[in-house]
Write a protein that holds these residues in place. Structure first.
Motif, PDB file in Angstrom:
ATOM      1  N   MET A  99      47.378  44.432  39.450  1.00 47.00           N
ATOM      2  CA  MET A  99      46.390  43.534  38.874  1.00 47.00           C
ATOM      3  C   MET A  99      46.323  42.282  39.754  1.00 47.00           C
ATOM      4  O   MET A  99      47.339  41.706  40.120  1.00 47.00           O
ATOM      5  CB  MET A  99      46.802  43.183  37.442  1.00 47.00           C
ATOM      6  N   ALA A 100      45.109  41.864  40.069  1.00 48.13           N
ATOM      7  CA  ALA A 100      44.902  40.694  40.922  1.00 48.13           C
ATOM      8  C   ALA A 100      45.393  39.424  40.229  1.00 48.13           C
ATOM      9  O   ALA A 100      45.497  39.364  39.001  1.00 48.13           O
ATOM     10  CB  ALA A 100      43.426  40.568  41.271  1.00 48.13           C
ATOM     11  N   ALA A 101      45.664  38.404  41.031  1.00 51.62           N
ATOM     12  CA  ALA A 101      46.233  37.159  40.497  1.00 51.62           C
ATOM     13  C   ALA A 101      45.333  36.509  39.450  1.00 51.62           C
ATOM     14  O   ALA A 101      45.811  36.070  38.398  1.00 51.62           O
ATOM     15  CB  ALA A 101      46.501  36.185  41.642  1.00 51.62           C
ATOM     16  N   ARG A 102      44.039  36.441  39.712  1.00 51.54           N
ATOM     17  CA  ARG A 102      43.147  35.810  38.729  1.00 51.54           C
ATOM     18  C   ARG A 102      43.003  36.664  37.480  1.00 51.54           C
ATOM     19  O   ARG A 102      42.820  36.131  36.386  1.00 51.54           O
ATOM     20  CB  ARG A 102      41.786  35.508  39.348  1.00 51.54           C
ATOM     21  N   SER A 103      43.082  37.970  37.624  1.00 49.44           N
ATOM     22  CA  SER A 103      43.040  38.851  36.446  1.00 49.44           C
ATOM     23  C   SER A 103      44.246  38.584  35.550  1.00 49.44           C
ATOM     24  O   SER A 103      44.110  38.499  34.325  1.00 49.44           O
ATOM     25  CB  SER A 103      43.016  40.326  36.864  1.00 49.44           C
ATOM     26  N   LYS A 104      45.416  38.444  36.171  1.00 51.73           N
ATOM     27  CA  LYS A 104      46.622  38.119  35.410  1.00 51.73           C
ATOM     28  C   LYS A 104      46.500  36.760  34.744  1.00 51.73           C
ATOM     29  O   LYS A 104      46.922  36.563  33.603  1.00 51.73           O
ATOM     30  CB  LYS A 104      47.850  38.142  36.322  1.00 51.73           C
ATOM     31  N   ALA A 105      45.918  35.812  35.462  1.00 55.14           N
ATOM     32  CA  ALA A 105      45.742  34.466  34.915  1.00 55.14           C
ATOM     33  C   ALA A 105      44.807  34.506  33.701  1.00 55.14           C
ATOM     34  O   ALA A 105      45.064  33.839  32.696  1.00 55.14           O
ATOM     35  CB  ALA A 105      45.193  33.526  35.983  1.00 55.14           C
ATOM     36  N   ARG A 106      43.740  35.283  33.792  1.00 58.61           N
ATOM     37  CA  ARG A 106      42.821  35.402  32.658  1.00 58.61           C
ATOM     38  C   ARG A 106      43.526  36.015  31.456  1.00 58.61           C
ATOM     39  O   ARG A 106      43.352  35.570  30.325  1.00 58.61           O
ATOM     40  CB  ARG A 106      41.603  36.231  33.050  1.00 58.61           C
ATOM     41  N   LYS A 107      44.327  37.026  31.699  1.00 60.35           N
ATOM     42  CA  LYS A 107      45.074  37.673  30.605  1.00 60.35           C
ATOM     43  C   LYS A 107      46.024  36.669  29.956  1.00 60.35           C
ATOM     44  O   LYS A 107      46.121  36.589  28.734  1.00 60.35           O
ATOM     45  CB  LYS A 107      45.844  38.874  31.152  1.00 60.35           C
ATOM     46  N   ARG A 108      46.713  35.873  30.754  1.00 61.32           N
ATOM     47  CA  ARG A 108      47.631  34.862  30.201  1.00 61.32           C
ATOM     48  C   ARG A 108      46.862  33.809  29.413  1.00 61.32           C
ATOM     49  O   ARG A 108      47.309  33.356  28.366  1.00 61.32           O
ATOM     50  CB  ARG A 108      48.445  34.193  31.316  1.00 61.32           C
ATOM     51  N   ALA A 109      45.706  33.389  29.918  1.00 67.11           N
ATOM     52  CA  ALA A 109      44.890  32.414  29.192  1.00 67.11           C
ATOM     53  C   ALA A 109      44.456  32.981  27.848  1.00 67.11           C
ATOM     54  O   ALA A 109      44.540  32.292  26.824  1.00 67.11           O
ATOM     55  CB  ALA A 109      43.669  32.014  30.025  1.00 67.11           C
ATOM     56  N   VAL A 110      44.025  34.229  27.837  1.00 71.24           N
ATOM     57  CA  VAL A 110      43.628  34.874  26.573  1.00 71.24           C
ATOM     58  C   VAL A 110      44.824  34.950  25.640  1.00 71.24           C
ATOM     59  O   VAL A 110      44.690  34.687  24.434  1.00 71.24           O
ATOM     60  CB  VAL A 110      43.004  36.264  26.833  1.00 71.24           C
ATOM     61  N   ASP A 111      46.000  35.280  26.160  1.00 66.72           N
ATOM     62  CA  ASP A 111      47.209  35.338  25.323  1.00 66.72           C
ATOM     63  C   ASP A 111      47.463  33.997  24.634  1.00 66.72           C
ATOM     64  O   ASP A 111      47.752  33.952  23.431  1.00 66.72           O
ATOM     65  CB  ASP A 111      48.443  35.707  26.161  1.00 66.72           C
ATOM     66  N   VAL A 112      47.366  32.914  25.385  1.00 69.33           N
ATOM     67  CA  VAL A 112      47.616  31.580  24.824  1.00 69.33           C
ATOM     68  C   VAL A 112      46.543  31.223  23.805  1.00 69.33           C
ATOM     69  O   VAL A 112      46.848  30.744  22.699  1.00 69.33           O
ATOM     70  CB  VAL A 112      47.697  30.514  25.939  1.00 69.33           C
ATOM     71  N   ARG A 161      47.926  31.093  15.064  1.00 72.35           N
ATOM     72  CA  ARG A 161      48.839  30.115  14.467  1.00 72.35           C
ATOM     73  C   ARG A 161      48.112  28.922  13.855  1.00 72.35           C
ATOM     74  O   ARG A 161      48.720  28.131  13.144  1.00 72.35           O
ATOM     75  CB  ARG A 161      49.787  29.567  15.521  1.00 72.35           C
ATOM     76  N   GLY A 162      46.835  28.762  14.226  1.00 75.27           N
ATOM     77  CA  GLY A 162      46.111  27.570  13.811  1.00 75.27           C
ATOM     78  C   GLY A 162      46.646  26.327  14.496  1.00 75.27           C
ATOM     79  O   GLY A 162      46.650  25.239  13.930  1.00 75.27           O
ATOM     80  N   SER A 163      47.110  26.510  15.726  1.00 73.07           N
ATOM     81  CA  SER A 163      47.703  25.377  16.457  1.00 73.07           C
ATOM     82  C   SER A 163      46.834  24.989  17.647  1.00 73.07           C
ATOM     83  O   SER A 163      45.902  25.687  18.023  1.00 73.07           O
ATOM     84  CB  SER A 163      49.121  25.729  16.913  1.00 73.07           C
ATOM     85  N   ASP A 164      47.174  23.868  18.232  1.00 74.42           N
ATOM     86  CA  ASP A 164      46.461  23.341  19.383  1.00 74.42           C
ATOM     87  C   ASP A 164      46.797  24.191  20.616  1.00 74.42           C
ATOM     88  O   ASP A 164      47.972  24.332  20.966  1.00 74.42           O
ATOM     89  CB  ASP A 164      46.887  21.885  19.591  1.00 74.42           C
ATOM     90  N   PRO A 165      45.777  24.736  21.284  1.00 74.68           N
ATOM     91  CA  PRO A 165      46.075  25.552  22.466  1.00 74.68           C
ATOM     92  C   PRO A 165      46.752  24.773  23.582  1.00 74.68           C
ATOM     93  O   PRO A 165      47.548  25.336  24.330  1.00 74.68           O
ATOM     94  CB  PRO A 165      44.697  26.075  22.904  1.00 74.68           C
ATOM     95  N   LEU A 166      46.482  23.471  23.672  1.00 73.70           N
ATOM     96  CA  LEU A 166      47.136  22.673  24.720  1.00 73.70           C
ATOM     97  C   LEU A 166      48.623  22.498  24.452  1.00 73.70           C
ATOM     98  O   LEU A 166      49.435  22.530  25.380  1.00 73.70           O
ATOM     99  CB  LEU A 166      46.450  21.313  24.867  1.00 73.70           C
ATOM    100  N   GLU A 167      48.994  22.323  23.182  1.00 71.67           N
ATOM    101  CA  GLU A 167      50.423  22.243  22.840  1.00 71.67           C
ATOM    102  C   GLU A 167      51.127  23.553  23.167  1.00 71.67           C
ATOM    103  O   GLU A 167      52.217  23.565  23.742  1.00 71.67           O
ATOM    104  CB  GLU A 167      50.601  21.931  21.355  1.00 71.67           C
ATOM    105  N   ASP A 193      48.299  28.842  37.673  1.00 71.03           N
ATOM    106  CA  ASP A 193      47.458  27.643  37.650  1.00 71.03           C
ATOM    107  C   ASP A 193      46.071  27.926  37.083  1.00 71.03           C
ATOM    108  O   ASP A 193      45.509  27.102  36.355  1.00 71.03           O
ATOM    109  CB  ASP A 193      47.317  27.058  39.058  1.00 71.03           C
ATOM    110  N   HIS A 194      45.507  29.083  37.418  1.00 69.90           N
ATOM    111  CA  HIS A 194      44.164  29.398  36.924  1.00 69.90           C
ATOM    112  C   HIS A 194      44.184  29.575  35.401  1.00 69.90           C
ATOM    113  O   HIS A 194      43.217  29.190  34.724  1.00 69.90           O
ATOM    114  CB  HIS A 194      43.587  30.638  37.615  1.00 69.90           C
ATOM    115  N   ALA A 195      45.259  30.100  34.849  1.00 71.31           N
ATOM    116  CA  ALA A 195      45.369  30.225  33.387  1.00 71.31           C
ATOM    117  C   ALA A 195      45.405  28.842  32.748  1.00 71.31           C
ATOM    118  O   ALA A 195      44.762  28.607  31.715  1.00 71.31           O
ATOM    119  CB  ALA A 195      46.611  31.024  33.005  1.00 71.31           C
ATOM    120  N   VAL A 196      46.146  27.930  33.344  1.00 69.65           N
ATOM    121  CA  VAL A 196      46.209  26.550  32.842  1.00 69.65           C
ATOM    122  C   VAL A 196      44.810  25.944  32.879  1.00 69.65           C
ATOM    123  O   VAL A 196      44.352  25.342  31.900  1.00 69.65           O
ATOM    124  CB  VAL A 196      47.206  25.705  33.668  1.00 69.65           C
ATOM    125  N   ARG A 197      44.131  26.114  33.982  1.00 69.58           N
ATOM    126  CA  ARG A 197      42.756  25.607  34.136  1.00 69.58           C
ATOM    127  C   ARG A 197      41.840  26.149  33.042  1.00 69.58           C
ATOM    128  O   ARG A 197      41.040  25.412  32.469  1.00 69.58           O
ATOM    129  CB  ARG A 197      42.252  26.014  35.519  1.00 69.58           C
TER     130      ARG A 197
END
Length: 135
Positions: free
Chosen positions: A1-14, A21-27, A42-46
């Motif tokens: 899986m490409a780096a940005r694909s992994k980053a997108r998956k991690r962003a979706v996970d968060v 949880r009904g919590s703040d995604p930034l927290e 970094d792309h997931a954080v972005r």
């Protein structure tokens, strides 16, 4: 899986976990970055930061283009995928729109229901047609 694909998956996970949880995604993102297990690209954080910053507009666009469904009736994972992809479509200029949509459809295919890939594609296509100026 490409780096940005992994980053997108991690962003979706968060985004998905924060929504459940009904919590703040930034927290939650800060917690995940601090744990660094596995590391957050970094792309997931972005993406997560961008979704949080533009949350009202992103949700408004999803709600407008999610034919027959309000944003709160969508499956949780579809909502997270759509949030990430709408942000990336409209505010991330270094990724082609077709790539954003293809990646979101692939995430829906691997993480959600059989109907989700076509639905995600339709919503994102509607957002793209309505919001992105053509040259």
């Amino acid at each position: 899986m490409a780096a940005r694909s992994k980053a997108r998956k991690r962003a979706v996970d968060v985004l998905y976990e924060a929504d459940l949880r009904g919590s703040d995604p930034l927290e939650l993102l800060r917690e995940r970055v601090a744990l660094a297990s596995p590391p957050i690209p970094d792309h997931a954080v972005r993406l997560v930061e961008g979704v949080a910053e533009h949350a009202a507009r992103v949700d408004e666009l999803i709600d407008r283009h999610a034919r027959g469904w309000s944003i709160h009736r969508l499956p949780d994972v579809d909502r997270a995928i759509l949030r990430m992809a709408v942000f990336e479509l409209l505010w991330v200029d270094d990724v082609p729109d077709a790539v954003v949509i293809d990646e979101a459809v692939e995430l829906a295919r691997s993480l959600s229901t059989d109907d989700s890939p076509a639905y995600v594609n339709g919503v994102l296509g509607g957002v793209l047609d309505a919001e992105v100026p053509t040259s």
